[in-house]
Design a protein around this motif. Structure first.
Motif, PDB file in Angstrom:
ATOM      1  N   ILE A 186      15.645 -10.898 -20.550  1.00  0.00           N
ATOM      2  CA  ILE A 186      14.779 -10.390 -21.121  1.00  0.00           C
ATOM      3  C   ILE A 186      13.323  -9.988 -20.335  1.00  0.00           C
ATOM      4  CG2 ILE A 186      13.787 -12.459 -22.045  1.00  0.00           C
ATOM      5  CD1 ILE A 186      14.060 -10.537 -24.846  1.00  0.00           C
ATOM      6  N   SER A 187      13.334 -10.932 -19.400  1.00  0.00           N
ATOM      7  CA  SER A 187      12.093 -10.734 -18.580  1.00  0.00           C
ATOM      8  C   SER A 187      12.125  -9.754 -17.826  1.00  0.00           C
ATOM      9  CB  SER A 187      12.072 -12.004 -17.662  1.00  0.00           C
ATOM     10  OG  SER A 187      12.910 -12.228 -16.725  1.00  0.00           O
ATOM     11  N   GLU A 188      13.027  -9.201 -17.363  1.00  0.00           N
ATOM     12  CA  GLU A 188      12.919  -7.718 -16.927  1.00  0.00           C
ATOM     13  C   GLU A 188      12.798  -6.452 -17.715  1.00  0.00           C
ATOM     14  OE1 GLU A 188      16.909  -7.251 -15.039  1.00  0.00           O
ATOM     15  OE2 GLU A 188      17.224  -9.419 -14.923  1.00  0.00           O
ATOM     16  N   PHE A 189      12.588  -6.654 -19.078  1.00  0.00           N
ATOM     17  CA  PHE A 189      12.522  -5.599 -20.065  1.00  0.00           C
ATOM     18  C   PHE A 189      11.004  -5.150 -20.138  1.00  0.00           C
ATOM     19  CE2 PHE A 189      16.532  -6.296 -20.699  1.00  0.00           C
ATOM     20  CZ  PHE A 189      17.135  -5.492 -21.859  1.00  0.00           C
ATOM     21  N   GLY A 190      10.609  -4.124 -20.024  1.00  0.00           N
ATOM     22  CA  GLY A 190       9.230  -3.669 -20.226  1.00  0.00           C
ATOM     23  C   GLY A 190       9.155  -3.420 -21.738  1.00  0.00           C
ATOM     24  N   PRO A 191       7.740  -3.123 -22.252  1.00  0.00           N
ATOM     25  CA  PRO A 191       7.321  -2.619 -23.378  1.00  0.00           C
ATOM     26  C   PRO A 191       8.173  -1.826 -24.095  1.00  0.00           C
ATOM     27  CG  PRO A 191       5.437  -2.940 -22.228  1.00  0.00           C
ATOM     28  CD  PRO A 191       6.583  -2.956 -21.136  1.00  0.00           C
ATOM     29  N   GLN A 192       8.658  -0.658 -23.520  1.00  0.00           N
ATOM     30  CA  GLN A 192       9.506   0.340 -24.221  1.00  0.00           C
ATOM     31  C   GLN A 192      10.778  -0.115 -24.238  1.00  0.00           C
ATOM     32  OE1 GLN A 192       9.039   4.232 -22.967  1.00  0.00           O
ATOM     33  NE2 GLN A 192      10.729   5.166 -24.232  1.00  0.00           N
ATOM     34  N   GLU A 193      11.241  -0.772 -23.489  1.00  0.00           N
ATOM     35  CA  GLU A 193      12.921  -1.124 -23.535  1.00  0.00           C
ATOM     36  C   GLU A 193      12.876  -2.292 -24.805  1.00  0.00           C
ATOM     37  OE1 GLU A 193      11.249  -1.290 -20.428  1.00  0.00           O
ATOM     38  OE2 GLU A 193      12.454   0.233 -19.423  1.00  0.00           O
ATOM     39  N   LEU A 194      11.914  -3.231 -24.677  1.00  0.00           N
ATOM     40  CA  LEU A 194      11.845  -4.185 -25.563  1.00  0.00           C
ATOM     41  C   LEU A 194      11.909  -3.652 -27.175  1.00  0.00           C
ATOM     42  CD1 LEU A 194       9.403  -6.720 -23.978  1.00  0.00           C
ATOM     43  CD2 LEU A 194      11.874  -7.169 -24.667  1.00  0.00           C
ATOM     44  N   THR A 195      11.074  -2.554 -27.294  1.00  0.00           N
ATOM     45  CA  THR A 195      10.895  -2.260 -28.555  1.00  0.00           C
ATOM     46  C   THR A 195      11.817  -1.137 -28.793  1.00  0.00           C
ATOM     47  OG1 THR A 195       9.021  -0.371 -27.783  1.00  0.00           O
ATOM     48  CG2 THR A 195       8.188  -2.541 -28.764  1.00  0.00           C
ATOM     49  N   ASN A 196      12.420  -0.506 -28.228  1.00  0.00           N
ATOM     50  CA  ASN A 196      13.420   0.480 -28.571  1.00  0.00           C
ATOM     51  C   ASN A 196      14.716  -0.401 -28.856  1.00  0.00           C
ATOM     52  OD1 ASN A 196      11.924   2.588 -27.881  1.00  0.00           O
ATOM     53  ND2 ASN A 196      13.004   3.560 -25.932  1.00  0.00           N
ATOM     54  N   THR A 197      14.878  -1.372 -28.165  1.00  0.00           N
ATOM     55  CA  THR A 197      16.099  -2.312 -28.377  1.00  0.00           C
ATOM     56  C   THR A 197      15.882  -2.840 -29.791  1.00  0.00           C
ATOM     57  OG1 THR A 197      16.550  -2.868 -26.035  1.00  0.00           O
ATOM     58  CG2 THR A 197      17.405  -4.129 -27.659  1.00  0.00           C
ATOM     59  N   ILE A 198      14.578  -3.655 -30.182  1.00  0.00           N
ATOM     60  CA  ILE A 198      14.695  -4.137 -31.384  1.00  0.00           C
ATOM     61  C   ILE A 198      14.615  -3.174 -32.527  1.00  0.00           C
ATOM     62  CG2 ILE A 198      12.366  -4.388 -31.805  1.00  0.00           C
ATOM     63  CD1 ILE A 198      14.685  -6.955 -32.193  1.00  0.00           C
TER      64      ILE A 198
END
Length: 109
Positions: free
Chosen positions: A55-67
């Motif tokens: 998870i620490s590798e995920f940026g804002p877009q990856e975090l929000t698109n995933t969730i």
């Protein structure tokens, strides 16, 4: 339907075999499942586990698109929403308006 299920199965097998996707590849993978309305829970489970490990590798877009993808299809995976929420709190200063909107929508559905 069969093509999407087969693609999800192939992706899941690659993950099981130890393939390391980039964060944007995980988020794009589950995002594309929403577009096709393919609720392939075995794939979402694998993506959730990989996301939580890295998870620490995920940026804002990856975090929000995933969730967003998990929320849009109603897929609940133990610990994912909490882990992404915690990581978003750490990175919120880097979020743009779209990231915040997607995040808020995801946690209300």
């Amino acid at each position: 339907d069969a093509l999407i299920r087969n693609a999800a199965l192939v992706a899941a097998r690659h993950i099981d075999a130890g393939a390391h996707f980039k964060p944007h590849e995980y988020s794009t993978l589950v995002w594309s499942m929403v577009l096709t309305q393919a609720r392939e829970e075995y794939l979402f489970d694998r993506v959730a586990r990989c996301t939580m490990r890295r998870i620490s590798e995920f940026g804002p877009q990856e975090l929000t698109n995933t969730i967003w993808a998990f929320a849009a299809l109603g897929v609940k995976t133990e610990g994912l929403f909490e882990a992404i929420g915690d990581e978003c709190r750490l990175k919120i200063s880097h979020f743009n308006t779209q990231n915040i909107t997607n995040l808020a929508w995801s946690y209300t559905h």
